[in-house]
Design an enzyme around this catalytic site. Structure first.
Site, short mmCIF file in Angstrom:
data_model
loop_
_atom_site.label_atom_id
_atom_site.label_comp_id
_atom_site.label_asym_id
_atom_site.label_seq_id
_atom_site.Cartn_x
_atom_site.Cartn_y
_atom_site.Cartn_z
N HIS A 1 0.78 -1.06 -0.03
CA HIS A 1 -0.16 -0.21 0.07
C HIS A 1 0.92 1.15 0.14
CE1 HIS A 1 -3.62 2.26 1.13
NE2 HIS A 1 -2.94 2.98 1.63
N GLU A 2 1.61 1.41 0.85
CA GLU A 2 2.53 2.54 1.05
C GLU A 2 3.71 2.61 -0.11
OE1 GLU A 2 1.91 4.99 3.10
OE2 GLU A 2 0.38 3.84 3.95
N HIS B 1 1.80 4.22 -3.10
CA HIS B 1 1.76 5.67 -2.84
C HIS B 1 3.00 6.17 -3.29
CE1 HIS B 1 -2.07 5.79 -0.99
NE2 HIS B 1 -1.65 5.22 0.08
#
Length: 224
Positions: free
Chosen positions: A33-34, A37
């Site tokens: 997820h990170e 980003h």
């Protein structure tokens, strides 16, 4: 098939094993997820995450202990936010929305991967005659893959809440006039407190469950 795998009376050993199975999935989901980003921000011109060493799947770069614990125990959580500097973006609102959307999308794709692996595992299990030990191992593998689907969908849906500082706000707020957008962002930390209280008292349980079920049906429909 999937609901039947999760039924049965409470068993402490099974509960502990289930938590242990959830840990690597949570680490993977939060790291992907990170990293997503940071990767999208980097491609849009912002090197901040790259400079901080956050374009990595190493969980130690991303995991927040409390957020990790919440994800393992309750099915939703968070990691240390990837730093983003909108001054590098050519179109700050649009590029911030794309950066924000990257996290939830990565988790939905990861959930789809787990669903495909579950289908393959179920096909093998139905076509193969195995002993008691192997059968138990296949059972726990099914639970592991199911948790992979559930936790990734849960993380994606949780982050799609359209309230700062969640990713959904980066997407939703791009629809607003610029001056209103920045006015709302000034109250980000207060909105976050209100949101966490709503989560703790269960006000958002039903809406989040409905959205999660919708994504679950889509992902299982694609995989199966």
């Amino acid at each position: 098939m999937i609901p039947s795998l999760m039924t049965g009376t409470f068993d402490l050993t099974s509960f502990i094993v289930s938590l242990l199975l959830s840990m690597p999935i949570a680490l993977l989901a939060l790291s992907v997820h990170e990293t997503a980003h940071g990767f999208v921000a980097y491609k849009l011109g912002d090197p901040t995450a790259y400079n901080f060493g956050r374009l990595s799947l190493n969980p130690l770069k991303h995991v927040d202990p409390i957020g990790f614990g919440c994800m393992v125990l309750f099915g939703f959580g968070w990691a240390k936010p990837v730093p983003v500097d909108t001054r590098y973006f050519k179109k700050p609102k649009r590029d911030m929305a794309l950066t924000g959307a990257a996290g939830p999308i990565s988790n939905l794709l990861l959930a789809l991967l787990f669903a495909v692996l579950l289908r393959v595992e179920l096909e093998i299990a139905m076509r193969t005659s195995v002993g008691a030990f192997a059968s138990q191992a296949l059972w726990w593998l099914q639970i592991f893959l199911i948790k992979g689907i559930q936790l990734n969908i849960g993380l994606a849906v949780f982050n799609l809440i359209p309230v700062p500082p969640f990713d959904g706000s980066r997407i939703f707020l791009t629809l607003l006039p610029t001056n209103l957008y920045f006015k709302i962002m000034k109250y980000e930390k207060y909105l976050y407190i209100v949101l966490m209280i709503a989560l703790l008292v269960g006000l958002l349980d039903r809406p989040l469950d409905l959205v999660s079920d919708w994504f679950m049906n889509i992902i299982l429909g694609i995989a199966f």
